[in-house]
Design a protein around this motif. Structure first.
Motif, PDB file in Angstrom:
ATOM      1  N   ARG A  25      33.524  -0.671  39.369  1.00 25.44           N
ATOM      2  CA  ARG A  25      34.945  -1.076  39.859  1.00 25.44           C
ATOM      3  C   ARG A  25      36.287  -0.786  38.861  1.00 25.44           C
ATOM      4  N   ALA A  26      35.605  -0.234  37.563  1.00 28.25           N
ATOM      5  CA  ALA A  26      36.427   0.322  36.438  1.00 28.25           C
ATOM      6  C   ALA A  26      37.022   1.605  37.025  1.00 28.25           C
ATOM      7  N   TYR A  27      36.374   2.484  37.790  1.00 32.40           N
ATOM      8  CA  TYR A  27      36.564   3.689  38.029  1.00 32.40           C
ATOM      9  C   TYR A  27      37.251   3.890  39.285  1.00 32.40           C
ATOM     10  N   LEU A  28      37.415   2.867  40.309  1.00 34.13           N
ATOM     11  CA  LEU A  28      37.984   3.036  41.598  1.00 34.13           C
ATOM     12  C   LEU A  28      39.457   3.251  41.552  1.00 34.13           C
ATOM     13  N   SER A  29      40.311   3.816  42.515  1.00 36.88           N
ATOM     14  CA  SER A  29      41.472   3.836  42.411  1.00 36.88           C
ATOM     15  C   SER A  29      42.097   3.093  43.748  1.00 36.88           C
ATOM     16  N   PRO A  30      42.753   1.904  43.495  1.00 36.30           N
ATOM     17  CA  PRO A  30      43.338   1.323  42.449  1.00 36.30           C
ATOM     18  C   PRO A  30      42.297   0.509  41.600  1.00 36.30           C
ATOM     19  N   LEU A  67      35.913  15.121  30.886  1.00 33.46           N
ATOM     20  CA  LEU A  67      37.035  14.945  30.502  1.00 33.46           C
ATOM     21  C   LEU A  67      37.481  14.514  29.107  1.00 33.46           C
ATOM     22  N   PRO A  68      36.539  13.715  28.467  1.00 34.88           N
ATOM     23  CA  PRO A  68      36.812  13.340  27.011  1.00 34.88           C
ATOM     24  C   PRO A  68      36.882  14.374  26.185  1.00 34.88           C
ATOM     25  N   ALA A  69      35.825  15.463  26.357  1.00 35.67           N
ATOM     26  CA  ALA A  69      36.021  16.403  25.456  1.00 35.67           C
ATOM     27  C   ALA A  69      37.239  17.248  25.536  1.00 35.67           C
ATOM     28  N   LEU A  70      37.753  17.575  26.456  1.00 35.88           N
ATOM     29  CA  LEU A  70      38.972  18.297  26.988  1.00 35.88           C
ATOM     30  C   LEU A  70      40.196  17.459  25.923  1.00 35.88           C
ATOM     31  N   TYR A  71      40.178  16.188  25.939  1.00 33.60           N
ATOM     32  CA  TYR A  71      41.308  15.637  25.385  1.00 33.60           C
ATOM     33  C   TYR A  71      41.079  15.703  23.895  1.00 33.60           C
ATOM     34  N   TYR A 113      43.662  18.723  31.208  1.00 32.22           N
ATOM     35  CA  TYR A 113      43.209  17.372  31.109  1.00 32.22           C
ATOM     36  C   TYR A 113      43.876  16.433  32.138  1.00 32.22           C
ATOM     37  N   LEU A 114      44.987  16.241  31.976  1.00 33.64           N
ATOM     38  CA  LEU A 114      45.888  15.454  33.176  1.00 33.64           C
ATOM     39  C   LEU A 114      45.692  16.016  34.588  1.00 33.64           C
ATOM     40  N   ASP A 115      45.691  17.347  34.849  1.00 28.89           N
ATOM     41  CA  ASP A 115      45.529  17.594  36.327  1.00 28.89           C
ATOM     42  C   ASP A 115      44.046  17.286  36.536  1.00 28.89           C
ATOM     43  N   GLN A 116      42.766  17.329  35.739  1.00 29.31           N
ATOM     44  CA  GLN A 116      41.535  16.826  36.201  1.00 29.31           C
ATOM     45  C   GLN A 116      41.635  15.299  36.436  1.00 29.31           C
ATOM     46  N   LEU A 117      42.289  14.758  35.344  1.00 29.48           N
ATOM     47  CA  LEU A 117      42.341  13.113  35.354  1.00 29.48           C
ATOM     48  C   LEU A 117      42.730  12.625  36.757  1.00 29.48           C
ATOM     49  N   ARG A 118      43.833  13.317  37.335  1.00 33.06           N
ATOM     50  CA  ARG A 118      44.264  12.854  38.592  1.00 33.06           C
ATOM     51  C   ARG A 118      43.277  13.305  39.761  1.00 33.06           C
ATOM     52  N   GLU A 119      42.670  14.354  39.593  1.00 35.46           N
ATOM     53  CA  GLU A 119      41.438  14.969  40.843  1.00 35.46           C
ATOM     54  C   GLU A 119      40.423  13.966  40.688  1.00 35.46           C
ATOM     55  N   VAL A 120      40.133  13.474  39.576  1.00 31.92           N
ATOM     56  CA  VAL A 120      38.753  12.617  39.154  1.00 31.92           C
ATOM     57  C   VAL A 120      39.271  10.891  39.616  1.00 31.92           C
ATOM     58  N   SER A 145      45.192   8.373  31.930  1.00 35.05           N
ATOM     59  CA  SER A 145      46.403   9.378  32.105  1.00 35.05           C
ATOM     60  C   SER A 145      47.568   8.784  31.283  1.00 35.05           C
ATOM     61  N   ALA A 146      47.584   7.478  30.911  1.00 38.53           N
ATOM     62  CA  ALA A 146      48.537   7.151  30.158  1.00 38.53           C
ATOM     63  C   ALA A 146      48.176   7.690  28.669  1.00 38.53           C
ATOM     64  N   LEU A 147      46.978   7.623  28.274  1.00 37.43           N
ATOM     65  CA  LEU A 147      46.456   8.231  27.073  1.00 37.43           C
ATOM     66  C   LEU A 147      46.827   9.779  26.834  1.00 37.43           C
ATOM     67  N   GLY A 148      46.423  10.436  28.030  1.00 38.81           N
ATOM     68  CA  GLY A 148      46.938  11.729  28.038  1.00 38.81           C
ATOM     69  C   GLY A 148      48.541  12.268  28.030  1.00 38.81           C
ATOM     70  N   GLN A 149      49.387  11.331  28.362  1.00 36.09           N
ATOM     71  CA  GLN A 149      50.810  11.408  28.643  1.00 36.09           C
ATOM     72  C   GLN A 149      51.339  11.084  27.004  1.00 36.09           C
ATOM     73  N   THR A 150      50.539  10.234  26.451  1.00 37.27           N
ATOM     74  CA  THR A 150      51.118   9.832  25.066  1.00 37.27           C
ATOM     75  C   THR A 150      50.942  10.888  24.200  1.00 37.27           C
ATOM     76  N   GLU A 151      49.414  11.380  24.349  1.00 34.59           N
ATOM     77  CA  GLU A 151      48.987  12.517  23.523  1.00 34.59           C
ATOM     78  C   GLU A 151      50.010  13.767  23.625  1.00 34.59           C
ATOM     79  N   ARG A 152      50.381  13.949  25.067  1.00 38.57           N
ATOM     80  CA  ARG A 152      51.134  15.193  25.514  1.00 38.57           C
ATOM     81  C   ARG A 152      52.783  14.922  24.569  1.00 38.57           C
ATOM     82  N   GLY A 153      53.171  13.758  24.496  1.00 36.24           N
ATOM     83  CA  GLY A 153      54.256  13.362  23.964  1.00 36.24           C
ATOM     84  C   GLY A 153      54.166  13.651  22.389  1.00 36.24           C
ATOM     85  N   THR A 154      53.045  13.438  21.795  1.00 44.16           N
ATOM     86  CA  THR A 154      52.603  13.730  20.365  1.00 44.16           C
ATOM     87  C   THR A 154      52.650  15.219  20.097  1.00 44.16           C
TER      88      THR A 154
END
Length: 941
Positions: free
Chosen positions: A522-527, A680-684, A706-713, A721-730
């Motif tokens: 259930r950690a991987y379901l959406s929501p 995904l982790p390797a891309l990030y 990475y963000l595109d694939q996150l949304r697909e998975v 996605s929050a982590l990826g957006q924060t890294e994108r900001g950096t």
């Protein structure tokens, strides 16, 4: 040109240069053939006489060459005890035709550091030798790889002597090491693959070695290679004319045919050289020694010829290992023309790995029969099991059950059915393991369809046997989870849980196992359902601790609980569960596969809490286990390797980390046809390391992927996605694109709040405030930063590096508001935290300390403490430049501050520093570094 101990001019200098080149060739010849080979190479009596003097001196020496021949200026004694650059030369440790090598110790920078300093002598007499040497070594300084002997620095002494300082390697030439350890054929191939890794890395950095031979590849006591002597290496962006001047240094037995014609440097030359070295390791001879007149002899054929009519069993076995695919690989790599070889060293290495894994090689003409034969050779048991399973599926499980019922009396029927159930599950297990997305061979299987059909058939044909059906659903659920089919996995685990509850009740190991899996997925379901994950795992674990304390199910459940607790910032609880799980995995007969996953997760936990040195042993343990169980390019192995790559970078070896992550991403692209959570982790992480090495544009592209694939998975609004957006900001912040960075940080804040990650929200919000400050909105930024600081102190503790980083940024905002005295007090607290952390990490990375000190110096300058500011900045710049792979953003920002401070205080080197700043602006730099340098130059002075 002047050399230590004397001067050589005119014809004599040219004669010694030619003698030196011939001498270098002859050193790779067997001693008893050197004189005859010399007669073949030249008919000039004067030249022969000088080569013989070099050979005689070599024969008298206690080392490679101890004393110079009569008439040759002795370069050794004059330099012992002298200083070249920052190195004090100690005793001589070797000498060859082109150089003398000394053990040396650093007196500046990393004081006490040891090196091998190579002082060029005769070899530098080539046309334009000194200038060409300097250009080459500047390019080679960028090579940092665990299998390459690092080049620390290079220069020319006051008397014109070129020198270079290299990593001091205690090792043995690779051919001698293999012979002494009596390695079999696969072990020699695996050792050569380390050489290929090093060459692939150098090629990606546009450097070709061109002189791969046994004496240039040492093996240390741990069995790791070090490639030496890039002395004739050329950069792929160098000019062709300069390349031809180095032609004399090649080693004929290992050089590609085109090197003799003066062709420009190309990676195909190193493909040939690496293959020639492997040929030597497998047969005892270099290819041209085996067939001096022409075409390369297949290695298995050469071994048969040398073994004679009555080979011993070991010789027969070696011939059998070489015959076929390994012959094919080497003959392709040793082709006479570059276009007939492998397109690159990575392709050559890939075929060698395929040979080791008994997979079809690329060099073999494709055919269905060949591929089936290779598949069967490496999967004998699975093929047999799969064949039986297909028969079972074709006939139907129900038909098999009917046959068993008919064949057995009522008294024996229960035992027979139990045995049959176990057999069916074993066969199913073997098939599903082959279907799992583990290797490139299984890439094109339509697993989703197979999984759906297997689920429907199992539920139809095992409906009257709930115990067996529940076990099948559990295994199908695990496969669905691996495939990223999380909804289907949850359905299968929930169904198995219902059946087991009805059969066994809540107090059984089988029910607790199903409950734990139905929770963790259930950690991987959406929501996502993080609280439901916790509830189900906390219910299952007490039962598993009582009934299966050392079982796989308990380790898996603890591992899942550790992950969700860390994600929810409940670090004390997570650490307690980690200790509980570690105790299980340190016990005898621990479940190895589940424990490998736990060690990997432990590494992720320590990395998340800024303890990379604690993460390192767990990740290395996990990687070693998975490599042994599943091979180096299995999907599960690559997941651990990707995490380890980032930790290598965080513990002071960014080049090793970057090289490992590049390999992981390439392998994962071969394995997966569509995005999966494991890739995904390797891309990030690769994106992060590329940014740290200055490749920000490529890092941004990978971040978008990475963000595109996150949304697909996972769908929208996943924590990653929050982590990826924060890294994108950096990344955008690093480029000086502050408005775009603020937007990305704001999106990270939104998602972190949605998933209720307090620490994640605080970090992203603090970064958002930094972007506001850089846009001139410091007053708006300050309250956001204090709120972020308060949360991080509560979550991590007052002295944590995360808190130190935030406090340092608060100080920068106070400085931006002109509040420099308050900023200085906060900088001091920040430095105290970082210093304490570095001590706890036993000499941890001091990059953050130097960078904060550079910002502190700006406030020192603002309050009138100019001399102290300049001294602080000089120390910061020196420390940032002295890293094995300096961070171009941090180092150039600190240098810009130094220019500003030096010119405002009127130091004597203001003009020189400004000139350096202008020169730096001509290089590729991160945007924010360019911005700081321009600001410093615009400040006048």
């Amino acid at each position: 040109m002047r050399f230590p101990g004397g001067i050589l001019d005119g014809p004599e200098r040219e004669l010694w240069r030619r003698a030196d080149a011939l001498f270098d060739r002859l050193l790779d010849e067997p001693e008893h053939t050197r004189q005859s080979r010399l007669l073949e190479l030249t008919d000039d009596p004067a030249l022969r006489e000088r080569v013989r003097r070099l050979l005689a001196a070599h024969a008298r020496s206690s080392g490679p060459l101890d004393q110079p021949p009569p008439g040759l200026p002795p370069p050794a004694a004059a330099l012992a005890g002298q200083r070249l650059g920052r190195w004090r030369l100690e005793e001589e440790i070797g000498r060859g035709g082109m150089a003398v090598v000394y053990r040396a110790r650093a007196e500046d920078g990393a004081e006490g550091q040891l090196a091998a300093v190579k002082v060029l002598t005769l070899g530098s007499l080539a046309r334009d030798g000194r200038e060409r040497f300097l250009r080459e070594q500047q390019a080679l300084l960028r090579l940092r790889h665990p299998y390459i002997a690092a080049l620390y620095d290079a220069g020319v002494s006051a008397d014109g002597t070129p020198w270079l300082a290299m990593q001091l390697v205690e090792g043995e030439p690779i051919d001698r090491w293999c012979a002494r350890h009596r390695l079999d054929v696969p072990a020699r191939v695996r050792l050569l693959l380390q050489v290929c890794e090093a060459l692939d890395y150098s090629h990606r950095n546009l450097v070709v070695h061109r002189d791969i031979k046994p004496s240039n590849v040492l093996v240390d006591a741990d069995g790791h290679v070090r490639v030496l002597d890039f002395g004739i290496a050329r950069t792929l962006d160098g000019d062709e004319a300069a390349t031809r001047t180095a032609l004399h240094a090649l080693t004929p037995e290992y050089a590609a045919p085109e090197q003799f014609t003066g062709m420009p440097p190309a990676t195909a030359m190193d493909v040939y050289g690496a293959a020639a070295l492997l040929y030597r390791l497998l047969t005892g001879l270099a290819p041209r020694q085996a067939a001096p007149a022409g075409e390369v002899i297949a290695p298995s054929k050469l071994l048969r010829q040398r073994a004679g009519e009555r080979p011993d069993p070991a010789q027969r076995q070696a011939v059998a290992r070489l015959r076929g695919d390994l012959d094919t690989i080497l003959l392709k790599a040793l082709a006479g023309t570059p276009e007939d070889r492998y397109p690159g060293i990575a392709a050559f290495a890939e075929d060698l790995r395929r040979w080791l894994q008994r997979r079809p090689i690329r060099a073999h003409p494709p055919s269905l029969r060949y591929r089936l034969r290779k598949f069967a050779s490496r999967n004998r048991w699975q093929v047999a099991a799969g064949a039986v399973l297909l028969l079972l599926l074709a006939g139907g499980v129900a038909g098999t059950v009917w046959q068993m019922r008919k064949a057995r009396a009522e008294a024996a029927r229960a035992n027979a059915l139990a045995e049959e159930s176990q057999a069916q599950l074993a066969y199913l297990e073997s098939l599903l393991e082959m279907l799992a997305p583990g290797t490139e061979d299984t890439r094109h299987i339509d697993r989703t369809r197979v999984l759906a059909e297997a689920t429907a058939r199992a539920r139809r044909e095992l409906a009257d046997r709930p115990q067996v059906l529940a076990s099948v659903e559990m295994r199908l659920g695990l496969l669905a989870e691996e495939l990223g089919e999380y909804g289907r996995a949850a359905d299968l685990f929930d169904s198995a849980l219902r059946r087991r509850r009805q059969l066994f009740g809540d107090e059984s190991e089988a029910t607790a196992e199903a409950l734990a899996k139905s929770g963790s997925v259930r950690a991987y379901l959406s929501p996502r359902q993080p609280e439901e994950v916790l509830r189900r795992l906390e219910q299952a674990l007490p039962v598993l601790a009582r009934l299966a304390p050392h079982g796989q199910a308990r380790v898996r459940a603890l591992n899942a609980l550790l992950a969700i607790l860390a994600e929810l910032d409940r670090y004390p609880q997570a650490e307690a569960r980690l200790a509980e799980a570690m105790a299980v995995c340190d016990a005898p007969a621990a479940p190895e596969e589940a424990c490998a996953a736990l060690w990997a997760n432990a590494g992720a936990f320590y990395q998340r809490t800024s303890r990379p040195k604690d993460a390192l042993p767990h990740l290395e343990r996990a990687l070693e286990t998975r490599r042994r169980l599943w091979g180096p390019e299995h999907a599960d192995t690559l997941v651990v390797a990707s995490r380890l790559g980032l930790v290598y970078a965080e513990t002071g070896d960014p080049a090793r980390g970057l090289a490992l992550l590049e390999q992981v991403v390439q392998a994962q692209r071969r394995i997966y046809e569509r995005p999966t959570r494991d890739a995904l982790p390797a891309l990030y992480m690769l994106s992060r390391l590329l940014a740290g090495s200055g490749e920000v544009e490529r890092a941004l592209a990978l971040n978008s992927e990475y963000l595109d694939q996150l949304r697909e998975v996972y769908g929208e609004d996943h924590p990653d996605s929050a982590l990826g957006q924060t890294e994108r900001g950096t990344l955008l912040f690093t480029e000086g694109r502050f408005a775009e960075a603020a937007a990305a940080y704001a999106e990270g804040v939104r998602i972190y709040r949605l998933v209720r990650s307090e620490a994640g929200t605080a970090i992203a919000e603090g970064n958002y405030a930094d972007a506001l400050r850089e846009q001139g909105q410091a007053a708006r930024a300050l309250p956001l930063q204090y709120r972020s600081l308060e949360v991080l102190e509560r979550v991590f503790g007052a002295g944590h590096p995360q808190v130190a980083a935030r406090l340092g940024n608060v100080a920068r905002t106070h400085a931006a508001l002109g509040q420099h005295e308050q900023a200085l007090r906060q900088y001091e607290r920040t430095l105290e935290m970082y210093e304490r952390h570095a001590r706890e990490q036993q000499g941890g990375d001091r990059t953050a300390i130097a960078y904060v000190d550079a910002w502190r110096a700006r406030s020192l300058l603002a309050v009138g403490r100019g001399e102290e500011a300049v001294a602080t900045l000089r120390a910061s710049v020196a420390l940032l430049q002295d890293r094995p792979q300096p961070n171009p953003r941090l180092e150039n920002e600190a240098f810009a501050f130094l220019v500003e401070a030096a010119c405002r205080t009127g130091t004597g080197d203001c003009a020189a520093l400004r000139a350096q700043a202008r020169e730096r602006l001509e290089r590729p730099l991160p945007g924010i570094a360019r911005l700081r340098l321009r600001q410093a130059l615009a400040g006048g002075g």
